[in-house]
Design an enzyme around this catalytic site. Structure first.
Site, PDB file in Angstrom:
ATOM      1  N   LYS A 165       0.748  -1.069   0.037  1.00  0.00           N
ATOM      2  CA  LYS A 165       0.083  -0.059   0.149  1.00  0.00           C
ATOM      3  C   LYS A 165       0.889   1.258  -0.215  1.00  0.00           C
ATOM      4  O   LYS A 165       2.077   1.186   0.847  1.00  0.00           O
ATOM      5  CB  LYS A 165      -0.887   0.132   1.269  1.00  0.00           C
ATOM      6  CG  LYS A 165      -2.100   1.210   1.271  1.00  0.00           C
ATOM      7  CD  LYS A 165      -2.940   0.821   2.354  1.00  0.00           C
ATOM      8  CE  LYS A 165      -3.956   1.824   2.483  1.00  0.00           C
ATOM      9  NZ  LYS A 165      -5.088   1.828   3.893  1.00  0.00           N
ATOM     10  N   SER A 173      -9.432   1.555   2.576  1.00  0.00           N
ATOM     11  CA  SER A 173      -8.860   2.412   1.853  1.00  0.00           C
ATOM     12  C   SER A 173      -7.540   1.457   1.121  1.00  0.00           C
ATOM     13  O   SER A 173      -7.240   2.022   0.116  1.00  0.00           O
ATOM     14  CB  SER A 173      -8.079   3.524   2.512  1.00  0.00           C
ATOM     15  OG  SER A 173      -7.118   3.006   3.682  1.00  0.00           O
ATOM     16  N   SER A 230      -9.952  -0.633   6.742  1.00  0.00           N
ATOM     17  CA  SER A 230      -9.449  -0.434   5.335  1.00  0.00           C
ATOM     18  C   SER A 230      -8.613  -1.810   4.866  1.00  0.00           C
ATOM     19  O   SER A 230      -8.190  -1.584   3.920  1.00  0.00           O
ATOM     20  CB  SER A 230      -8.549   0.516   5.439  1.00  0.00           C
ATOM     21  OG  SER A 230      -9.213   1.790   5.432  1.00  0.00           O
TER      22      SER A 230
END
Ligand code: GLN
Length: 475
Positions: free
Chosen positions: A81, A156, A180
Protein backbone atom coordinates in the site's frame (compact mmCIF):
# COMPACT_ATOMS: atom_id res chain seq x y z
CA UNK A 1 9.15 -24.14 -16.47
CA UNK A 2 5.99 -25.68 -15.02
CA UNK A 3 2.75 -24.08 -16.19
CA UNK A 4 1.38 -22.09 -13.28
CA UNK A 5 -2.28 -21.45 -12.62
CA UNK A 6 -2.10 -18.15 -10.77
CA UNK A 7 -5.67 -18.38 -9.44
CA UNK A 8 -4.75 -21.57 -7.62
CA UNK A 9 -1.40 -20.35 -6.36
CA UNK A 10 -0.93 -19.14 -2.80
CA UNK A 11 2.20 -18.23 -0.85
CA UNK A 12 2.77 -21.74 0.46
CA UNK A 13 2.30 -23.20 -3.03
CA UNK A 14 4.71 -20.72 -4.60
CA UNK A 15 7.33 -21.42 -1.95
CA UNK A 16 7.12 -25.10 -2.76
CA UNK A 17 7.52 -24.52 -6.52
CA UNK A 18 10.51 -22.26 -5.89
CA UNK A 19 12.18 -24.69 -3.54
CA UNK A 20 11.77 -27.60 -5.93
CA UNK A 21 13.24 -25.41 -8.67
CA UNK A 22 10.09 -25.73 -10.78
CA UNK A 23 10.01 -21.99 -11.20
CA UNK A 24 12.65 -19.34 -10.50
CA UNK A 25 11.91 -16.19 -8.54
CA UNK A 26 12.85 -14.23 -11.67
CA UNK A 27 10.26 -16.11 -13.73
CA UNK A 28 7.63 -15.60 -11.05
CA UNK A 29 8.27 -11.85 -11.03
CA UNK A 30 8.09 -11.83 -14.84
CA UNK A 31 4.75 -13.67 -14.76
CA UNK A 32 3.28 -11.14 -12.32
CA UNK A 33 4.73 -8.17 -14.20
CA UNK A 34 3.09 -9.57 -17.35
CA UNK A 35 -0.29 -9.79 -15.61
CA UNK A 36 0.12 -6.27 -14.28
CA UNK A 37 0.94 -4.99 -17.78
CA UNK A 38 -2.18 -6.48 -19.24
CA UNK A 39 -4.66 -5.74 -16.44
CA UNK A 40 -3.50 -2.73 -14.44
CA UNK A 41 -4.41 -0.11 -17.04
CA UNK A 42 -8.01 -1.09 -16.42
CA UNK A 43 -8.01 -1.95 -12.73
CA UNK A 44 -5.64 0.81 -11.51
CA UNK A 45 -4.48 -1.34 -8.59
CA UNK A 46 -0.83 -0.26 -8.80
CA UNK A 47 0.36 3.33 -8.90
CA UNK A 48 3.87 2.17 -9.76
CA UNK A 49 5.72 -1.09 -10.30
CA UNK A 50 9.37 -1.49 -9.40
CA UNK A 51 11.97 -2.56 -11.98
CA UNK A 52 14.38 -3.59 -9.25
CA UNK A 53 12.02 -6.48 -8.40
CA UNK A 54 14.07 -8.47 -10.93
CA UNK A 55 17.29 -7.73 -9.10
CA UNK A 56 15.67 -8.81 -5.84
CA UNK A 57 14.48 -11.99 -7.55
CA UNK A 58 17.98 -12.78 -8.77
CA UNK A 59 19.25 -12.55 -5.19
CA UNK A 60 16.56 -14.99 -4.11
CA UNK A 61 17.45 -17.37 -6.93
CA UNK A 62 21.11 -17.29 -5.89
CA UNK A 63 20.11 -17.94 -2.31
CA UNK A 64 18.06 -20.96 -3.36
CA UNK A 65 20.71 -22.22 -5.78
CA UNK A 66 23.32 -22.23 -3.03
CA UNK A 67 21.06 -24.57 -1.15
CA UNK A 68 20.65 -22.14 1.73
CA UNK A 69 17.68 -22.69 3.99
CA UNK A 70 14.66 -20.93 2.41
CA UNK A 71 13.42 -17.98 4.44
CA UNK A 72 9.77 -17.58 5.45
CA UNK A 73 8.71 -15.58 2.36
CA UNK A 74 11.50 -16.55 -0.02
CA UNK A 75 10.61 -15.24 -3.51
CA UNK A 76 7.04 -14.17 -2.69
CA UNK A 77 5.94 -11.19 -4.86
CA UNK A 78 4.21 -8.50 -2.77
CA UNK A 79 2.00 -5.47 -3.37
CA UNK A 80 2.56 -2.67 -0.85
CA UNK A 81 0.00 0.00 0.00
CA UNK A 82 1.23 3.46 -0.94
CA UNK A 83 1.34 4.71 2.67
CA UNK A 84 4.09 2.27 3.75
CA UNK A 85 7.62 3.60 3.22
CA UNK A 86 10.02 1.78 0.92
CA UNK A 87 13.49 3.34 0.86
CA UNK A 88 14.18 5.33 -2.31
CA UNK A 89 10.64 4.93 -3.67
CA UNK A 90 7.88 7.47 -3.93
CA UNK A 91 5.32 7.11 -1.14
CA UNK A 92 2.37 9.37 -1.95
CA UNK A 93 -0.39 8.04 0.36
CA UNK A 94 -2.69 8.49 -2.64
CA UNK A 95 -2.27 12.26 -2.37
CA UNK A 96 -1.07 15.07 -4.65
CA UNK A 97 0.62 16.46 -1.55
CA UNK A 98 3.23 13.68 -1.63
CA UNK A 99 3.31 13.08 -5.39
CA UNK A 100 7.10 13.44 -5.49
CA UNK A 101 7.99 12.43 -1.94
CA UNK A 102 10.64 9.73 -1.76
CA UNK A 103 11.02 7.63 1.39
CA UNK A 104 14.40 7.87 3.07
CA UNK A 105 14.05 4.58 4.96
CA UNK A 106 12.17 1.28 4.93
CA UNK A 107 9.16 0.86 7.20
CA UNK A 108 9.72 -1.78 9.89
CA UNK A 109 7.35 -4.16 8.11
CA UNK A 110 9.13 -3.67 4.78
CA UNK A 111 12.45 -4.47 6.40
CA UNK A 112 10.90 -7.59 7.91
CA UNK A 113 9.51 -8.66 4.53
CA UNK A 114 12.88 -8.14 2.84
CA UNK A 115 14.70 -10.07 5.57
CA UNK A 116 12.25 -12.92 4.97
CA UNK A 117 13.06 -12.98 1.22
CA UNK A 118 9.92 -11.26 -0.13
CA UNK A 119 10.05 -9.31 -3.40
CA UNK A 120 8.31 -5.95 -3.67
CA UNK A 121 6.45 -5.64 -6.98
CA UNK A 122 5.10 -2.13 -6.56
CA UNK A 123 3.00 0.32 -4.57
CA UNK A 124 -0.78 0.20 -4.66
CA UNK A 125 -3.59 2.72 -4.90
CA UNK A 126 -5.52 3.88 -1.84
CA UNK A 127 -7.93 6.53 -0.61
CA UNK A 128 -5.96 9.70 0.10
CA UNK A 129 -4.17 9.35 3.45
CA UNK A 130 -6.29 6.19 3.99
CA UNK A 131 -9.54 8.13 4.41
CA UNK A 132 -12.34 6.35 2.64
CA UNK A 133 -14.09 3.05 1.98
CA UNK A 134 -13.91 2.81 -1.82
CA UNK A 135 -10.46 3.99 -3.08
CA UNK A 136 -12.36 6.72 -4.96
CA UNK A 137 -10.69 9.33 -2.76
CA UNK A 138 -7.31 8.64 -4.38
CA UNK A 139 -5.78 11.59 -6.23
CA UNK A 140 -4.79 9.07 -8.90
CA UNK A 141 -8.20 7.76 -9.97
CA UNK A 142 -10.40 5.01 -8.56
CA UNK A 143 -9.40 1.34 -8.47
CA UNK A 144 -11.92 -1.10 -9.92
CA UNK A 145 -13.30 -4.26 -8.39
CA UNK A 146 -11.99 -7.31 -10.29
CA UNK A 147 -15.38 -9.07 -9.99
CA UNK A 148 -17.24 -6.17 -11.61
CA UNK A 149 -15.34 -3.20 -12.96
CA UNK A 150 -18.30 -0.87 -12.46
CA UNK A 151 -17.95 -1.43 -8.71
CA UNK A 152 -15.48 -0.26 -6.06
CA UNK A 153 -12.92 -2.63 -4.52
CA UNK A 154 -13.55 -1.10 -1.09
CA UNK A 155 -11.01 1.01 0.71
CA UNK A 156 -8.83 2.41 1.71
CA UNK A 157 -6.51 -0.50 0.83
CA UNK A 158 -8.43 -1.15 -2.40
CA UNK A 159 -5.28 -1.30 -4.53
CA UNK A 160 -3.66 -4.11 -2.52
CA UNK A 161 -6.94 -6.07 -2.29
CA UNK A 162 -7.51 -5.79 -6.05
CA UNK A 163 -3.90 -6.73 -6.76
CA UNK A 164 -4.17 -9.94 -4.73
CA UNK A 165 -7.66 -10.79 -5.98
CA UNK A 166 -6.80 -10.25 -9.67
CA UNK A 167 -3.51 -12.19 -9.40
CA UNK A 168 -1.35 -9.09 -9.81
CA UNK A 169 0.52 -10.11 -6.62
CA UNK A 170 0.66 -13.17 -4.43
CA UNK A 171 0.11 -11.18 -1.25
CA UNK A 172 -0.18 -7.59 -0.12
CA UNK A 173 0.10 -5.24 2.81
CA UNK A 174 -2.61 -2.80 3.78
CA UNK A 175 -3.35 -0.59 6.77
CA UNK A 176 -6.51 -0.63 8.86
CA UNK A 177 -7.62 2.35 10.95
CA UNK A 178 -11.34 1.68 10.70
CA UNK A 179 -11.64 -1.33 8.42
CA UNK A 180 -9.37 -0.50 5.50
CA UNK A 181 -7.91 -4.01 5.30
CA UNK A 182 -11.02 -6.03 6.11
CA UNK A 183 -13.60 -4.19 4.00
CA UNK A 184 -11.64 -4.27 0.69
CA UNK A 185 -10.65 -7.89 1.40
CA UNK A 186 -14.38 -8.68 1.78
CA UNK A 187 -15.34 -6.83 -1.42
CA UNK A 188 -12.58 -8.51 -3.44
CA UNK A 189 -12.97 -12.09 -2.15
CA UNK A 190 -9.63 -12.31 -0.33
CA UNK A 191 -8.45 -12.66 3.28
CA UNK A 192 -7.53 -9.56 5.34
CA UNK A 193 -6.16 -9.38 8.88
CA UNK A 194 -6.25 -6.34 11.20
CA UNK A 195 -3.81 -7.32 13.96
CA UNK A 196 -4.15 -6.39 17.63
CA UNK A 197 -3.15 -2.75 18.16
CA UNK A 198 0.57 -2.89 19.00
CA UNK A 199 1.25 -6.31 17.47
CA UNK A 200 2.82 -4.75 14.36
CA UNK A 201 5.05 -1.66 14.37
CA UNK A 202 3.72 1.51 12.76
CA UNK A 203 7.20 2.85 12.10
CA UNK A 204 7.29 3.92 8.46
CA UNK A 205 3.50 3.97 8.06
CA UNK A 206 2.21 7.43 7.09
CA UNK A 207 0.02 8.20 10.09
CA UNK A 208 -3.72 8.66 9.77
CA UNK A 209 -5.06 8.18 13.32
CA UNK A 210 -2.18 6.90 15.41
CA UNK A 211 -4.22 5.34 18.22
CA UNK A 212 -6.01 3.09 15.70
CA UNK A 213 -3.67 2.47 12.72
CA UNK A 214 -2.35 -1.06 12.19
CA UNK A 215 -0.61 -2.69 9.21
CA UNK A 216 -1.68 -6.18 8.19
CA UNK A 217 -1.65 -8.75 5.38
CA UNK A 218 -4.10 -9.20 2.50
CA UNK A 219 -3.85 -12.73 1.12
CA UNK A 220 -5.51 -15.56 -0.75
CA UNK A 221 -5.68 -17.92 2.21
CA UNK A 222 -5.81 -17.92 6.00
CA UNK A 223 -2.51 -19.84 6.15
CA UNK A 224 -0.83 -17.11 4.10
CA UNK A 225 -2.17 -14.40 6.43
CA UNK A 226 -0.76 -16.27 9.41
CA UNK A 227 2.61 -16.75 7.75
CA UNK A 228 2.95 -13.04 6.91
CA UNK A 229 1.66 -11.90 10.29
CA UNK A 230 4.35 -14.02 11.96
CA UNK A 231 6.98 -12.28 9.83
CA UNK A 232 5.89 -8.67 10.38
CA UNK A 233 4.83 -8.73 14.04
CA UNK A 234 6.98 -7.88 17.04
CA UNK A 235 8.53 -5.16 19.14
CA UNK A 236 10.21 -2.27 17.36
CA UNK A 237 12.12 0.37 19.32
CA UNK A 238 10.90 3.00 16.85
CA UNK A 239 7.24 2.43 17.83
CA UNK A 240 6.72 2.62 21.57
CA UNK A 241 3.24 1.12 21.25
CA UNK A 242 4.58 -2.06 19.66
CA UNK A 243 4.94 -5.12 21.85
CA UNK A 244 6.25 -8.64 21.70
CA UNK A 245 3.46 -10.80 23.05
CA UNK A 246 2.94 -14.51 22.74
CA UNK A 247 -0.36 -15.20 20.97
CA UNK A 248 -3.24 -16.45 23.06
CA UNK A 249 -3.26 -20.19 22.48
CA UNK A 250 -5.68 -21.52 19.92
CA UNK A 251 -8.19 -24.03 21.26
CA UNK A 252 -8.48 -27.34 19.55
CA UNK A 253 -11.62 -28.55 21.33
CA UNK A 254 -15.11 -27.07 21.06
CA UNK A 255 -15.21 -23.33 20.42
CA UNK A 256 -17.67 -20.85 21.84
CA UNK A 257 -18.67 -18.48 19.06
CA UNK A 258 -20.48 -15.26 19.92
CA UNK A 259 -22.89 -13.61 17.53
CA UNK A 260 -23.31 -9.96 18.57
CA UNK A 261 -26.93 -8.98 18.04
CA UNK A 262 -25.91 -5.38 17.24
CA UNK A 263 -24.12 -6.71 14.15
CA UNK A 264 -27.27 -8.34 12.80
CA UNK A 265 -29.59 -5.39 12.75
CA UNK A 266 -30.07 -2.28 10.70
CA UNK A 267 -28.75 -1.89 7.21
CA UNK A 268 -27.49 -5.44 6.63
CA UNK A 269 -28.61 -6.69 3.18
CA UNK A 270 -30.98 -9.65 3.46
CA UNK A 271 -28.97 -11.99 1.26
CA UNK A 272 -25.72 -11.05 3.04
CA UNK A 273 -27.43 -11.88 6.33
CA UNK A 274 -28.35 -15.29 4.89
CA UNK A 275 -24.72 -15.94 3.95
CA UNK A 276 -23.52 -14.97 7.42
CA UNK A 277 -26.17 -17.20 8.98
CA UNK A 278 -24.83 -20.02 6.87
CA UNK A 279 -21.38 -19.46 8.38
CA UNK A 280 -22.98 -19.68 11.83
CA UNK A 281 -24.78 -22.90 10.88
CA UNK A 282 -21.56 -24.36 9.50
CA UNK A 283 -19.83 -23.89 12.84
CA UNK A 284 -22.82 -25.31 14.71
CA UNK A 285 -22.89 -28.28 12.38
CA UNK A 286 -19.29 -29.03 13.29
CA UNK A 287 -20.19 -29.15 16.96
CA UNK A 288 -19.11 -25.69 18.07
CA UNK A 289 -21.31 -23.74 20.44
CA UNK A 290 -22.93 -20.59 19.08
CA UNK A 291 -24.37 -18.01 21.42
CA UNK A 292 -26.05 -14.65 20.94
CA UNK A 293 -24.14 -11.91 22.78
CA UNK A 294 -24.35 -8.15 23.06
CA UNK A 295 -21.94 -5.26 22.63
CA UNK A 296 -24.31 -2.60 24.01
CA UNK A 297 -22.08 0.36 23.15
CA UNK A 298 -21.25 -0.77 19.59
CA UNK A 299 -24.05 1.39 18.10
CA UNK A 300 -22.10 4.45 19.30
CA UNK A 301 -18.84 3.34 17.70
CA UNK A 302 -19.34 5.11 14.41
CA UNK A 303 -20.06 8.44 16.10
CA UNK A 304 -17.05 8.01 18.38
CA UNK A 305 -14.81 7.01 15.48
CA UNK A 306 -15.78 10.05 13.41
CA UNK A 307 -14.77 12.34 16.30
CA UNK A 308 -11.52 10.62 17.31
CA UNK A 309 -10.27 10.01 13.78
CA UNK A 310 -10.67 13.59 12.49
CA UNK A 311 -9.08 14.86 15.73
CA UNK A 312 -5.99 12.69 15.23
CA UNK A 313 -5.98 13.36 11.48
CA UNK A 314 -5.95 17.12 12.01
CA UNK A 315 -2.89 16.78 14.26
CA UNK A 316 -1.04 14.23 12.11
CA UNK A 317 -1.58 16.09 8.85
CA UNK A 318 -0.44 19.45 10.24
CA UNK A 319 3.06 18.53 9.06
CA UNK A 320 1.98 18.88 5.42
CA UNK A 321 2.42 22.61 5.35
CA UNK A 322 4.39 23.05 2.12
CA UNK A 323 7.60 23.63 4.01
CA UNK A 324 8.62 20.38 5.63
CA UNK A 325 7.26 17.83 3.19
CA UNK A 326 5.91 17.45 -0.29
CA UNK A 327 4.11 19.95 -2.45
CA UNK A 328 4.88 23.66 -2.07
CA UNK A 329 2.92 26.52 -3.60
CA UNK A 330 4.76 29.81 -3.38
CA UNK A 331 2.67 32.80 -2.31
CA UNK A 332 3.11 36.33 -1.04
CA UNK A 333 3.29 35.49 2.64
CA UNK A 334 3.54 32.46 4.92
CA UNK A 335 -0.17 32.15 5.67
CA UNK A 336 -1.08 32.35 1.99
CA UNK A 337 1.56 29.75 1.30
CA UNK A 338 0.02 27.33 3.82
CA UNK A 339 -3.45 27.93 2.45
CA UNK A 340 -2.53 27.53 -1.19
CA UNK A 341 -0.37 24.47 -0.60
CA UNK A 342 -3.02 22.65 1.39
CA UNK A 343 -5.79 23.64 -1.02
CA UNK A 344 -3.79 22.33 -3.98
CA UNK A 345 -2.34 19.26 -2.27
CA UNK A 346 -5.26 17.82 -0.30
CA UNK A 347 -8.55 16.42 -1.57
CA UNK A 348 -12.08 17.05 -0.30
CA UNK A 349 -12.41 14.21 2.22
CA UNK A 350 -9.04 14.99 3.80
CA UNK A 351 -9.88 18.68 4.11
CA UNK A 352 -13.30 17.81 5.55
CA UNK A 353 -11.66 15.73 8.31
CA UNK A 354 -8.98 18.33 9.08
CA UNK A 355 -11.66 20.98 9.55
CA UNK A 356 -13.84 18.69 11.66
CA UNK A 357 -10.86 17.56 13.74
CA UNK A 358 -9.64 21.08 14.32
CA UNK A 359 -13.13 22.02 15.45
CA UNK A 360 -13.59 19.14 17.92
CA UNK A 361 -10.20 19.89 19.49
CA UNK A 362 -10.69 23.64 19.70
CA UNK A 363 -10.73 25.48 23.03
CA UNK A 364 -14.09 25.15 24.75
CA UNK A 365 -15.17 22.16 22.65
CA UNK A 366 -12.47 19.65 23.53
CA UNK A 367 -14.33 18.15 26.50
CA UNK A 368 -17.69 18.15 24.78
CA UNK A 369 -16.45 16.17 21.77
CA UNK A 370 -13.02 14.56 22.03
CA UNK A 371 -13.27 14.06 25.80
CA UNK A 372 -16.72 12.47 25.60
CA UNK A 373 -15.77 10.34 22.62
CA UNK A 374 -12.77 9.02 24.54
CA UNK A 375 -15.02 8.04 27.45
CA UNK A 376 -17.42 6.15 25.18
CA UNK A 377 -14.41 4.54 23.52
CA UNK A 378 -13.44 3.14 26.94
CA UNK A 379 -16.97 1.71 27.30
CA UNK A 380 -16.73 0.05 23.87
CA UNK A 381 -13.48 -1.56 24.95
CA UNK A 382 -15.16 -2.75 28.14
CA UNK A 383 -17.94 -4.37 26.06
CA UNK A 384 -15.33 -6.50 24.31
CA UNK A 385 -13.65 -7.37 27.63
CA UNK A 386 -17.00 -8.56 28.96
CA UNK A 387 -18.03 -10.49 25.90
CA UNK A 388 -14.73 -12.35 25.72
CA UNK A 389 -15.35 -13.67 29.23
CA UNK A 390 -18.24 -15.59 27.65
CA UNK A 391 -17.00 -16.57 24.19
CA UNK A 392 -13.73 -17.32 22.34
CA UNK A 393 -14.47 -15.46 19.14
CA UNK A 394 -17.13 -13.22 17.59
CA UNK A 395 -18.65 -13.63 14.14
CA UNK A 396 -20.53 -11.20 11.91
CA UNK A 397 -20.54 -9.61 8.50
CA UNK A 398 -17.57 -7.49 7.42
CA UNK A 399 -19.82 -4.98 5.62
CA UNK A 400 -23.57 -4.31 5.35
CA UNK A 401 -23.57 -5.27 1.65
CA UNK A 402 -21.28 -6.40 -1.16
CA UNK A 403 -19.18 -4.02 -3.31
CA UNK A 404 -21.20 -0.95 -4.32
CA UNK A 405 -21.09 0.97 -7.59
CA UNK A 406 -18.37 3.47 -8.41
CA UNK A 407 -19.92 6.92 -7.85
CA UNK A 408 -22.79 5.58 -5.69
CA UNK A 409 -21.63 6.99 -2.34
CA UNK A 410 -18.66 9.22 -3.04
CA UNK A 411 -20.67 12.44 -2.89
CA UNK A 412 -22.56 11.42 0.23
CA UNK A 413 -20.02 11.19 3.08
CA UNK A 414 -22.54 9.93 5.63
CA UNK A 415 -23.60 6.93 3.56
CA UNK A 416 -19.90 6.20 2.96
CA UNK A 417 -19.23 6.39 6.75
CA UNK A 418 -22.09 3.91 7.36
CA UNK A 419 -20.07 1.32 5.42
CA UNK A 420 -17.74 1.17 8.44
CA UNK A 421 -20.41 0.27 10.99
CA UNK A 422 -19.19 -3.28 11.82
CA UNK A 423 -15.52 -2.43 11.39
CA UNK A 424 -14.69 0.52 13.61
CA UNK A 425 -15.62 -0.98 17.04
CA UNK A 426 -12.68 -3.35 16.50
CA UNK A 427 -10.16 -0.53 15.98
CA UNK A 428 -11.52 1.54 18.86
CA UNK A 429 -11.05 -1.44 21.19
CA UNK A 430 -7.73 -2.50 19.64
CA UNK A 431 -8.74 -6.16 19.21
CA UNK A 432 -7.70 -8.25 16.17
CA UNK A 433 -10.12 -9.19 13.38
CA UNK A 434 -10.04 -11.19 10.18
CA UNK A 435 -12.24 -10.94 7.11
CA UNK A 436 -12.48 -14.04 4.97
CA UNK A 437 -14.48 -14.76 1.84
CA UNK A 438 -17.55 -16.89 2.54
CA UNK A 439 -20.25 -17.36 -0.08
CA UNK A 440 -21.54 -14.80 -2.52
CA UNK A 441 -24.58 -12.74 -3.51
CA UNK A 442 -25.91 -11.68 -6.93
CA UNK A 443 -26.06 -8.05 -8.02
CA UNK A 444 -27.04 -7.10 -11.60
CA UNK A 445 -26.37 -10.65 -12.73
CA UNK A 446 -22.85 -10.71 -11.28
CA UNK A 447 -21.75 -12.96 -8.43
CA UNK A 448 -20.05 -10.84 -5.76
CA UNK A 449 -18.08 -12.17 -2.79
CA UNK A 450 -19.20 -11.68 0.82
CA UNK A 451 -16.75 -11.17 3.69
CA UNK A 452 -17.34 -12.78 7.07
CA UNK A 453 -15.63 -11.05 9.97
CA UNK A 454 -14.14 -12.89 12.95
CA UNK A 455 -13.05 -10.94 16.03
CA UNK A 456 -10.83 -12.28 18.83
CA UNK A 457 -9.57 -10.94 22.16
CA UNK A 458 -6.34 -8.93 22.30
CA UNK A 459 -3.43 -10.99 20.86
CA UNK A 460 -5.83 -13.79 19.92
CA UNK A 461 -4.83 -13.86 16.24
CA UNK A 462 -4.29 -17.63 16.51
CA UNK A 463 -7.97 -18.07 17.22
CA UNK A 464 -8.87 -16.08 14.11
CA UNK A 465 -6.66 -18.33 12.01
CA UNK A 466 -8.12 -21.43 13.63
CA UNK A 467 -11.76 -20.46 13.01
CA UNK A 468 -10.84 -18.97 9.62
CA UNK A 469 -9.41 -22.30 8.51
CA UNK A 470 -12.61 -24.07 9.58
CA UNK A 471 -14.80 -21.75 7.50
CA UNK A 472 -12.43 -21.35 4.56
CA UNK A 473 -13.70 -23.14 1.42
CA UNK A 474 -16.96 -24.07 3.15
CA UNK A 475 -18.84 -21.01 1.84
N1 GLN B 1 -13.42 3.92 5.97
C1 GLN B 1 -12.69 4.30 7.13
C2 GLN B 1 -12.41 5.77 7.11
O1 GLN B 1 -12.61 6.38 6.08
C3 GLN B 1 -11.48 3.44 7.22
C4 GLN B 1 -10.17 4.05 7.07
C5 GLN B 1 -9.01 3.14 7.32
O2 GLN B 1 -9.17 2.08 7.91
N2 GLN B 1 -7.85 3.60 6.91
O3 GLN B 1 -11.99 6.32 8.09
Amino acid sequence: MTKINLSELDVLGAKELLQKGEVSARDLVAIYQGEIKSKNRNLNAYLETFDDAFREAEKVDKHLLHGEKPRALEGVPFAIKDNILIEGKICSAGSKMLENYRASYDAFVVKKLRDAGAILLGRTNMDEFAMGSSTENSAYGATKNPYDETRVPGGSSGGSATAVSANLALAGLGSDTGGSIRQPAGFCGVVGLKPTYGAVSRSGLIAMASSLDQIGPITKSVDDAELIFDVIRGKDLKDSTSVEVESVQAKSEKLKVGVPKEFFSGGLDKDVLEVVNRAVETLKGLGHEVKEVSLPCAPYALAVYYIIVPAEVSANLARFDGIRYGLRKHAKNLLEEYLETRAAGLGKEVRRRIILGTYVLSAGYHDAYYGRASKVRALIKKDFENVFKEVDVLLGSTSPGPAFKIGEKVNDPLSMYLEDIFLVPVNLAGVPALSLPFGSVMRDGVKLPVGVQLIAPWFGENRLFEVGRILEDRG
